[in-house]
Structures are given as structure tokens and as C-alpha cells.
Design a protein around this motif. Structure first.
Motif, PDB file in Angstrom:
ATOM      1  N   PRO A  26       0.828  -1.218   0.000  1.00  0.00           N
ATOM      2  CA  PRO A  26       0.000   0.000   0.000  1.00  0.00           C
ATOM      3  C   PRO A  26       0.854   1.257   0.000  1.00  0.00           C
ATOM      4  N   GLY A  27       0.248   2.355  -0.445  1.00  0.00           N
ATOM      5  CA  GLY A  27       0.975   3.604  -0.566  1.00  0.00           C
ATOM      6  C   GLY A  27       1.464   4.170   0.749  1.00  0.00           C
ATOM      7  N   ASN A  28       0.837   3.780   1.872  1.00  0.00           N
ATOM      8  CA  ASN A  28       1.306   4.281   3.164  1.00  0.00           C
ATOM      9  C   ASN A  28       2.541   3.523   3.644  1.00  0.00           C
ATOM     10  N   VAL A  29       2.896   2.437   2.958  1.00  0.00           N
ATOM     11  CA  VAL A  29       4.114   1.684   3.282  1.00  0.00           C
ATOM     12  C   VAL A  29       5.175   1.909   2.216  1.00  0.00           C
ATOM     13  N   CYS A  30       4.790   1.682   0.971  1.00  0.00           N
ATOM     14  CA  CYS A  30       5.747   1.800  -0.134  1.00  0.00           C
ATOM     15  C   CYS A  30       5.795   3.247  -0.607  1.00  0.00           C
ATOM     16  N   THR A  31       6.706   3.986  -0.070  1.00  0.00           N
ATOM     17  CA  THR A  31       6.923   5.405  -0.387  1.00  0.00           C
ATOM     18  C   THR A  31       8.250   5.541  -1.136  1.00  0.00           C
ATOM     19  N   PRO A  32       8.578   6.715  -1.635  1.00  0.00           N
ATOM     20  CA  PRO A  32       9.899   6.886  -2.252  1.00  0.00           C
ATOM     21  C   PRO A  32      11.047   6.493  -1.327  1.00  0.00           C
ATOM     22  N   ARG A  33      10.910   6.805  -0.046  1.00  0.00           N
ATOM     23  CA  ARG A  33      11.959   6.418   0.894  1.00  0.00           C
ATOM     24  C   ARG A  33      12.019   4.906   1.077  1.00  0.00           C
ATOM     25  N   TYR A  34      10.871   4.242   1.000  1.00  0.00           N
ATOM     26  CA  TYR A  34      10.842   2.777   1.095  1.00  0.00           C
ATOM     27  C   TYR A  34      11.573   2.168  -0.093  1.00  0.00           C
ATOM     28  N   LEU A  35      11.319   2.697  -1.291  1.00  0.00           N
ATOM     29  CA  LEU A  35      11.997   2.178  -2.478  1.00  0.00           C
ATOM     30  C   LEU A  35      13.504   2.409  -2.383  1.00  0.00           C
ATOM     31  N   ALA A  36      13.905   3.536  -1.833  1.00  0.00           N
ATOM     32  CA  ALA A  36      15.337   3.793  -1.639  1.00  0.00           C
ATOM     33  C   ALA A  36      15.945   2.766  -0.691  1.00  0.00           C
ATOM     34  N   ALA A  37      15.213   2.454   0.371  1.00  0.00           N
ATOM     35  CA  ALA A  37      15.698   1.445   1.319  1.00  0.00           C
ATOM     36  C   ALA A  37      15.763   0.069   0.665  1.00  0.00           C
ATOM     37  N   GLU A  38      14.822  -0.206  -0.242  1.00  0.00           N
ATOM     38  CA  GLU A  38      14.836  -1.488  -0.956  1.00  0.00           C
ATOM     39  C   GLU A  38      16.080  -1.598  -1.835  1.00  0.00           C
TER      40      GLU A  38
END
Length: 507
Positions: A193-205
Motif C-alpha cells: 500500500p501507498g502508506n508503506v511503499c513510499t519513495p523512501r521505502y523504495l530507496a531502502a529497498e
């Protein structure tokens, strides 16, 4: 999941389930014929009595296997022999593994490489078998308080008839496993969901992939301060209305023997949620706009596949990520923004935001002096109107690159369709106030979106893949598909083969 390859008699194979493909017409395939002989013509009797219809994709479980060490038999229909092409083979394999994934068994053996597919060898078939098994076993349950048990299938043995095919099948299964895992990673990122997968989440991935790569992958994350200093104002304009900061994510894999070999570049649209901004989307179905980062997800999935296969190429993966939200700071229709390339853009519709993040990423790609650049984006609803949900839209400024991608799609059975990029379409992007507008009206919407991107891809061979119709499913089967990880991985492996052939010719 493991995929051992064995040259073995299926009649003597001990397994919880033995998968047997059957045509509607003609003789049984070699493995099926052996099984039939050893089981008192069980398969032929079922067909003759009408108890099994070998229609394409039909499956039937036989919960016993008289005269055989296998506990069960699973018959899989192939349809008419004359119509058994790649699509029919893949449909039959998918049907088999969809059924196996519902069973409480941890292993199975398949004789699916027996199936004759014109111009496709045992390696290709083994690849599709491994990939299908992993796709069928995928479940997205991390937000379920009481998730259903995960499929228990952990090993699929590929039984082959010819010993000479062992090496090809083993390599094919290894590649298929890598692609299947990459597809499932892309599906997970898309489904979050968008509240988890944010631009910062993708960077961490990206950082996670690098940390687990034993040095094979390096990352660079450009935050908003770095993007401002760079001059990536177009990318930044998209995320201006969001509390979530934008990111440009760069991943580098150097696998070529020559470290200076020009890299191939993948660029992914990473809009982690798209409200449309001030040009707000209708409420119905807006939840699916969490899938607007599936282009980026496919880049991550392809990077994961590459890390598993380790081809001798250089690869740069760029993800332009933002969240498109409406607030007092958001970009407005009529605003004019400056791109990293120096072109000014009149924003006529803030819901045409994907091209605004991609254009700066395409400009950024110039610094790598790439051999090719392919961007992947859920860019236009017009692509769905034109091509439905079967083919990915393809536009390119280089016919050879376009043909390479089309060939890769055919081999991966993850197909694309080539659309024109004629100069006449460019006129639809004319603006009275800026160098170009970000939309060109309703006619040829997918093509004019490609025309927009082409203005920023002038220094290298470039192609655009519009996956708006193929990146996710709606309705009862709602979820990300992982496309086009298969196409992209195949494209990169073909470039490895091309580089190897060129090196040999030059020696």
C-alpha cells in the motif's frame, strides 16, 4: 524453490505427484506413453471414456498411480497438437502449477519438457516451468491477521527424455528461477500500500539489494536537496504537494569483463501513489493508483534477476520516485517548470506526472554514456484502450533497439507491440508559453506521451515501455503482475550474448 533436472524414466520416479501433459489428438507423448504402459493403459482409458478432456489448460488429479512409485498423477491438457505454440505451452504449465500450489505436497516431478514447441528447446521450456512454479506459489499475505497457509511446494524435478538436453534444461531452470523470483519481488513492491511503499521505502529497498549482493550492486540515493542542486526541478515539481520526499534512486551492476563497457540503463517510473494532483482523479478505483510505481517495481525485479544470474554486462538502474498529492504547494495546471535538460514544460494536466519525473531521469542517464536506455512506466490509460491487457506498448527512437525488445518479449512470452513515433505527433505538444506542453490531447495519447519523453532521450538509443495495461490486474484477481521483468531480463541476457559474440569475432 529448487528445480533439479534428471534424465530418468518416469515409470521409476518416486514423487508425491507426477505431472503428465496430454494432447487431445494423436499419440501420447513419450513419458505419458511409458506411464500408460506401466499402469494398464490408465491414461488412454480415461481419455476414451471421456473422464478426462485434454482441452488446453484442463487438469485432472488421479489420486493413485497403479504400478507406479509416484503417489499421484496430474494430467494436464495441451489441446490440439497442431496449435501447440508458446502461448499454449505456457497456459498448460500455468494451469498445472496453479493446481499444484493448492495441494499439500512439498515436491513434484514434471515431464513438461516432452512437449514439442516449435523453435523452442529444452532450456526455454525449463525456464518457463521454473518461472511458472514460482509465480503460482506467490502469495501476498503480510497484512492478513490470519493468512492462509503458504503453498508447500518446495521442489520441482524436471524429467527430461534426452541426456543431451540436461545442460540446457539446467541453465534454463536457473534463469527461470531468477526471473520468477524477480517477478515476485516486483509483485510485492506493486502490491504494497501507498502508506508503506513510499519513495523512501523504495530507496531502502535498493540499499537492501545492494547489501545482500556481496558487492555486486552499488547504490546512490539523491534526496530532494541533491535533486535541487542538480536542477531536477521537473521531478521535484511532482512531489511538491506531498509530505513524502521525492527520491532519485541509482543502482549500478558492473558485470562486464571490461569495466568501461557502456552500460545498458533501465529507468523506472516510481510514483508510489497518484491522486492526479490538482487534476484530481475520480474516486472510483483510485486505490489502484498504488500500482503507479509498477514500472519502478519491474526495474527492481530485473535487478534482482540480474544479481541471481550474474550476466557479463554493465547495468545502471534508475528509479524516479515521488508521490503525487494535492495541497497548497502542489504544481497547478498552467504552471511552467524547468527540466534538468533545460527545456521548459507547461503543465496542462498534473495527472500526466509520470513523464515529468521520467524526463529528468532520462537526462540524468546521459552521464553514463549508455549503450541503450529503456524506460518502463504505467504512463497512459490510452495504452489500455489501444492494446488491452495483453501487450505492453513500445515506442523507440531506434529501430534496432525496438526489434531487440520485441524479440526478447516473444522469447520471454512477455510481449510488446511497436507503436509509431513520427514527427507529426510531436506537434501536439506545442505550447504557447513554454518549450513544450506535458500533454498532447486525447488523440494518440500513448504516442504523444512517448513523443514527450523522446525530447529528453536524444543522446542514446532509447525505448519506452508503457505497461499501464499489463502491470496489474483488477477485479477479483487484483494485484501486480510483475511484468515486464521477463522481457527486460531476456533483453539484457541477449545483450550479454551479443557482447560475447562481438568479443569472439574481434579476437
Amino acid at each position: 524453490m529448487e528445480f533439479p533436472v534428471k534424465t530418468a524414466n518416469p515409470v521409476k520416479t518416486e514423487t508425491p505427484c507426477l505431472v503428465i501433459p496430454v494432447f487431445k489428438d494423436g499419440d501420447l507423448l513419450p513419458a505419458a506413453a511409458k506411464i500408460d504402459d506401466a499402469s494398464e493403459c490408465l491414461i488412454q482409458q480415461l481419455i476414451e471414456r471421456g473422464d478426462f478432456n485434454a482441452k488446453l489448460g484442463n487438469v485432472q488429479m488421479i489420486p493413485f498411480a497403479p504400478g507406479l512409485p509416484a503417489d499421484r498423477l496430474l494430467l494436464v491438457g495441451l489441446g490440439e497438437r497442431a496449435k501447440c505454440q508458446e502461448g499454449a505451452f505456457c497456459k498448460a504449465v500455468d494451469a498445472a502449477f496453479a493446481h499444484l500450489a493448492q495441494m499439500s505436497i512439498d515436491a513434484a516431478a514434471v515431464t513438461l519438457t516432452d512437449v514439442p514447441v516449435p523453435d523452442r528447446d529444452a532450456g526455454w521450456k525449463a525456464h518457463k516451468i521454473a518461472e511458472s512454479a514460482l509465480r503460482a506459489s506467490y502469495r501476498f499475505t503480510q497484512f492478513k491477521s490470519e493468512p492462509a497457509p503458504a503453498p508447500s511446494l518446495a521442489e520441482v524435478t524436471l524429467l527430461i527424455s534426452e541426456g543431451d538436453d540436461t545442460d540446457a534444461a539446467t541453465l534454463g531452470a536457473r534463469h527461470g528461477r531468477a526471473v520468477g523470483d524477480g517477478i515476485n519481488l516486483a509483485r510485492t513492491l506493486g502490491n504494497l500500500p501507498g502508506n508503506v511503499c513510499t519513495p523512501r521505502y523504495l530507496a531502502a529497498e535498493a540499499e537492501r539489494l545492494a547489501s545482500e549482493s556481496a558487492g555486486a550492486l552499488t547504490t546512490e540515493i539523491l534526496d530532494e536537496e541533491a535533486l535541487e542542486a542538480l536542477g531536477a526541478h521537473s521531478l521535484l515539481s511532482v512531489g511538491r504537494g506531498s509530505e513524502e520526499p521525492s527520491r532519485l534512486i541509482v543502482m549500478r551492476y558492473n558485470g562486464a569483463d571490461d569495466a568501461n563497457e557502456s552500460p545498458h540503463v533501465l529507468v523506472g517510473k516510481g510514483i508510489t501513489f497518484d491522486t492526479g494532483g490538482i487534476s484530481l482523479k475520480p474516486g472510483a478505483g483510485m486505490d489502484e493508483m498504488k500500482f503507479d510505481m509498477c514500472g519502478a517495481a519491474s526495474v527492481f525485479g530485473t535487478v534482482a534477476s540480474v544479481l541471481a544470474i550474474k550476466p557479463k554486462i554493465n547495468l545502471v538502474a534508475i528509479v524516479a520516485s515521488a508521490e503525487n498529492m494535492p495541497d497548497g504547494r502542489a504544481t497547478k495546471p498552467g504552471d511552467i517548470i524547468q527540466t534538468l535538460k533545460g527545456l521548459s514544460v507547461e503543465v496542462l494536466n498534473t495527472d500526466a506526472e509520470g513523464r515529468l519525473v521520467l524526463c529528468d531521469a532520462l537526462t540524468y542517464a546521459e552521464r553514463f554514456t549508455p549503450a541503450s536506455v529503456v524506460d518502463i512506466a504505467t504512463l497512459t490509460g490510452a495504452a489500455i484502450i489501444a492494446l488491452g491487457h495483453h501487450a505492453t506498448g513500445l515506442l523507440s527512437n531506434d529501430d534496432d533497439l525496438a526489434l531487440d525488445l520485441l524479440d526478447a518479449g516473444e522469447t520471454a512470452w512477455d510481449r510488446a507491440w511497436h507503436l509509431p513515433l513520427w514527427d507529426e505527433y510531436q506537434e501536439q505538444l506545442d505550447s504557447n508559453f513554454a518549450d513544450l506542453a506535458n500533454i498532447g490531447g486525447r488523440p494518440a495519447g500513448t504516442i504523444t506521451a512517448g513523443c514527450f519523453l523522446s525530447r529528453f532521450a536524444t543522446q542514446y538509443p532509447w525505448a519506452h515501455l508503457d505497461v499501464a495495461g499489463t502491470a496489474w490486474n483488477s477485479g477479483s484477481q487484483k494485484g501486480a503482475t510483475g511484468r515486464p521483468v521477463g522481457l527486460l531480463t531476456r533483453y539484457l541476457l541477449d545483450r550479454e550474448d551479443e557482447l560475447r559474440d562481438t568479443t569472439i569475432e574481434g579476437e
